[in-house]
Motif scaffolding. Structure first.
Motif, PDB file in Angstrom:
ATOM      1  N   GLY A  47       0.810  -1.212   0.000  1.00 39.03           N
ATOM      2  CA  GLY A  47       0.000   0.000   0.000  1.00 39.03           C
ATOM      3  C   GLY A  47       0.840   1.258   0.000  1.00 39.03           C
ATOM      4  N   GLN A  48       2.151   1.135   0.269  1.00 38.59           N
ATOM      5  CA  GLN A  48       3.081   2.257   0.226  1.00 38.59           C
ATOM      6  C   GLN A  48       3.836   2.251  -1.096  1.00 38.59           C
ATOM      7  OE1 GLN A  48       5.806   1.956   3.527  1.00 38.59           O
ATOM      8  NE2 GLN A  48       4.629   3.392   4.764  1.00 38.59           N
ATOM      9  N   ASP A  49       4.706   3.264  -1.255  1.00 38.95           N
ATOM     10  CA  ASP A  49       5.627   3.280  -2.375  1.00 38.95           C
ATOM     11  C   ASP A  49       7.033   3.554  -1.858  1.00 38.95           C
ATOM     12  OD1 ASP A  49       5.648   5.987  -1.769  1.00 38.95           O
ATOM     13  OD2 ASP A  49       4.509   6.586  -3.552  1.00 38.95           O
ATOM     14  N   ALA A  50       8.007   3.571  -2.757  1.00 40.48           N
ATOM     15  CA  ALA A  50       9.401   3.749  -2.355  1.00 40.48           C
ATOM     16  C   ALA A  50       9.632   5.097  -1.688  1.00 40.48           C
ATOM     17  CB  ALA A  50      10.321   3.591  -3.560  1.00 40.48           C
ATOM     18  N   LYS A  51       8.965   6.130  -2.157  1.00 45.76           N
ATOM     19  CA  LYS A  51       9.127   7.457  -1.554  1.00 45.76           C
ATOM     20  C   LYS A  51       8.737   7.433  -0.083  1.00 45.76           C
ATOM     21  CE  LYS A  51       9.551  11.980  -1.340  1.00 45.76           C
ATOM     22  NZ  LYS A  51      10.901  12.608  -1.270  1.00 45.76           N
ATOM     23  N   ALA A  52       7.630   6.778   0.229  1.00 46.09           N
ATOM     24  CA  ALA A  52       7.196   6.680   1.627  1.00 46.09           C
ATOM     25  C   ALA A  52       8.217   5.909   2.452  1.00 46.09           C
ATOM     26  CB  ALA A  52       5.831   6.010   1.705  1.00 46.09           C
ATOM     27  N   ALA A  53       8.771   4.832   1.882  1.00 42.84           N
ATOM     28  CA  ALA A  53       9.773   4.046   2.596  1.00 42.84           C
ATOM     29  C   ALA A  53      11.021   4.880   2.886  1.00 42.84           C
ATOM     30  CB  ALA A  53      10.138   2.804   1.790  1.00 42.84           C
ATOM     31  N   PHE A  54      11.474   5.661   1.920  1.00 41.61           N
ATOM     32  CA  PHE A  54      12.640   6.508   2.142  1.00 41.61           C
ATOM     33  C   PHE A  54      12.345   7.592   3.179  1.00 41.61           C
ATOM     34  CE2 PHE A  54      14.266   5.399  -2.326  1.00 41.61           C
ATOM     35  CZ  PHE A  54      15.176   4.496  -1.827  1.00 41.61           C
ATOM     36  N   ASN A  55      11.162   8.159   3.142  1.00 42.87           N
ATOM     37  CA  ASN A  55      10.803   9.165   4.147  1.00 42.87           C
ATOM     38  C   ASN A  55      10.842   8.572   5.548  1.00 42.87           C
ATOM     39  OD1 ASN A  55      10.447  11.260   2.334  1.00 42.87           O
ATOM     40  ND2 ASN A  55       8.246  10.930   2.099  1.00 42.87           N
ATOM     41  N   GLU A  56      10.417   7.324   5.681  1.00 43.56           N
ATOM     42  CA  GLU A  56      10.462   6.674   6.986  1.00 43.56           C
ATOM     43  C   GLU A  56      11.900   6.382   7.402  1.00 43.56           C
ATOM     44  OE1 GLU A  56       7.827   3.328   6.764  1.00 43.56           O
ATOM     45  OE2 GLU A  56       6.023   4.580   6.905  1.00 43.56           O
ATOM     46  N   THR A  57      12.744   6.010   6.456  1.00 48.71           N
ATOM     47  CA  THR A  57      14.167   5.817   6.754  1.00 48.71           C
ATOM     48  C   THR A  57      14.781   7.110   7.287  1.00 48.71           C
ATOM     49  OG1 THR A  57      14.483   4.028   5.155  1.00 48.71           O
ATOM     50  CG2 THR A  57      16.423   5.328   5.714  1.00 48.71           C
ATOM     51  N   ILE A  58      14.459   8.224   6.658  1.00 42.32           N
ATOM     52  CA  ILE A  58      14.976   9.525   7.098  1.00 42.32           C
ATOM     53  C   ILE A  58      14.489   9.845   8.508  1.00 42.32           C
ATOM     54  CG2 ILE A  58      14.871  12.017   6.672  1.00 42.32           C
ATOM     55  CD1 ILE A  58      14.555  11.213   3.626  1.00 42.32           C
ATOM     56  N   ARG A  59      13.208   9.677   8.746  1.00 39.04           N
ATOM     57  CA  ARG A  59      12.652   9.961  10.075  1.00 39.04           C
ATOM     58  C   ARG A  59      13.265   9.061  11.133  1.00 39.04           C
ATOM     59  NH1 ARG A  59       6.393   9.398   9.735  1.00 39.04           N
ATOM     60  NH2 ARG A  59       6.611   9.779  11.980  1.00 39.04           N
ATOM     61  N   LEU A  60      13.486   7.792  10.784  1.00 40.84           N
ATOM     62  CA  LEU A  60      14.063   6.860  11.756  1.00 40.84           C
ATOM     63  C   LEU A  60      15.505   7.234  12.080  1.00 40.84           C
ATOM     64  CD1 LEU A  60      13.496   4.316  13.406  1.00 40.84           C
ATOM     65  CD2 LEU A  60      14.399   2.965  11.502  1.00 40.84           C
ATOM     66  N   ALA A  61      16.274   7.654  11.087  1.00 44.53           N
ATOM     67  CA  ALA A  61      17.653   8.081  11.339  1.00 44.53           C
ATOM     68  C   ALA A  61      17.686   9.275  12.286  1.00 44.53           C
ATOM     69  CB  ALA A  61      18.350   8.420  10.019  1.00 44.53           C
ATOM     70  N   GLN A  62      16.828  10.241  12.044  1.00 49.37           N
ATOM     71  CA  GLN A  62      16.788  11.427  12.901  1.00 49.37           C
ATOM     72  C   GLN A  62      16.337  11.076  14.315  1.00 49.37           C
ATOM     73  OE1 GLN A  62      14.165  13.641  10.287  1.00 49.37           O
ATOM     74  NE2 GLN A  62      15.843  14.946   9.586  1.00 49.37           N
ATOM     75  N   PHE A  63      15.358  10.199  14.414  1.00 51.65           N
ATOM     76  CA  PHE A  63      14.810   9.817  15.711  1.00 51.65           C
ATOM     77  C   PHE A  63      15.815   9.022  16.529  1.00 51.65           C
ATOM     78  CE2 PHE A  63      12.100   7.105  18.447  1.00 51.65           C
ATOM     79  CZ  PHE A  63      11.372   8.085  19.094  1.00 51.65           C
TER      80      PHE A  63
END
Length: 328
Positions: A14-30
């Motif tokens: 239900g997601q796409d690659a852009k959403a996955a990358f955005n989550e990777t970015i948020r997880l790195a910052q968090f």
């Protein structure tokens, strides 16, 4: 004990690659705010569910949106590439983000035979060349190969070899690099691999003493029942990845409604040996025991579950239990 992250930028259905990358970015910052030591991104090819096909590109962006956490590859598939080009890429990264870049390299073929040929533009390269390539890469990083890998850096990116056997551990030991053991792939060879690494380590221009970590699946929740429920999507994801069906993570609803055969249940039980699933207290206890077995003080955590907020909470609960860190 130190905690780090391996993130595969996995796409939930239900997601796409852009959403996955955005989550990777948020997880790195968090996780940086929580006090995690390093954040590595994986390399996968010709797969619909893991978006990270170019770790060097992703590393550059992640390092630009964080401040202190080490950013690296987990790992670059060295047999498919030129050691010289990898040295150039990581010298650029180390120049842009001095003292923050880890160069994790692996011997993995990177996919099917056709995928490997696509990566090498049709050149049939032997996996047995990996030890030689490691030496070449180190030489280029240190400026000792005749041809210079520009830009020149004061101190190169820190090399790590990723492995799941004692053979990989020995390559790391003989070349004086740090070593990551992939417990999340195969927990059966870990003690022998780490024992060989420590006993055979040879000091190098990169390291004077052995440095290691162990990568493991972890799912942490306030109760055991909730952790088990969250793990359901990872359980099914692993089944489908291993059967070559789909590399996207199933949704919570799909995971909850999926009926597993007796054979699949046995496989899930076997796969659970690659993970720690439970309350913060249970996870802390089991990591402490593994730390003694493996002789390491750092665990690299991978959490592949359907809901991103549940994933974030798992990393937060783990940091609170191990590092004593709580988000404001």
């Amino acid at each position: 004990m130190k905690l780090s992250v391996l993130d595969q930028s996995v796409i939930t259905k239900g997601q796409d690659a852009k959403a996955a990358f955005n989550e990777t970015i948020r997880l790195a910052q968090f996780t940086e705010q929580l006090g995690y030591t390093r954040f590595w991104v994986a390399e996968h090819h010709n797969t619909n569910g893991m978006a990270g096909s170019a770790p060097q590109v992703l590393i550059s962006h992640l390092a630009s949106v964080t401040n202190r956490i080490r950013i690296g590859s987990g790992g670059v598939l060295l047999p498919q590439y030129s050691p010289y080009k990898i040295a150039e890429d990581f010298n650029v990264l180390q120049t842009l983000f001095p003292g923050r870049i880890d160069l994790g390299i692996g011997r993995s073929p990177g996919g099917s035979y056709d995928t490997r040929l696509a990566l090498t533009d049709g050149l049939k390269k032997s996996m047995n060349e990996f030890p030689r390539q490691v030496k070449r890469l180190q030489g280029f990083l240190l400026g000792k190969q005749g041809v210079t890998a520009y830009p020149i850096v004061g101190a190169p990116a820190e090399p790590w070899i990723l492995g799941i056997t004692h053979r990989g551990a020995r390559v790391a030991a003989e070349n004086g690099t740090a070593f990551t053991y992939g417990h999340f792939i195969d927990p059966s060879n870990g003690k022998r691999a780490l024992d060989d690494y420590y006993s055979q380590f040879q000091p190098s221009a990169f390291l004077k003493a052995p440095v290691s970590n162990v990568c493991i699946f972890v799912i942490c929740a306030p109760t055991q029942e909730e952790a088990e429920l969250l793990a359901r999507s990872q359980d099914i994801w692993l089944l489908e990845v291993e059967r070559g069906i789909d590399t996207r993570i199933p949704t919570k609803e799909e995971a909850e409604n999926r009926k597993l055969s007796s054979r699949e249940l046995e496989k899930v039980k076997e796969n659970r040996k690659r993970a720690i699933i439970g309350t913060p207290e249970k996870v802390k206890e089991e990591l402490s025991l593994l730390s003694e077995v493996y002789g390491t003080d750092e665990f690299m955590v991978i959490t592949n579950i359907a809901d991103f907020e549940d994933k974030v909470r798992s990393y937060e609960l783990l940091a609170e239990a191990i590092l004593g860190r709580v988000m404001d």
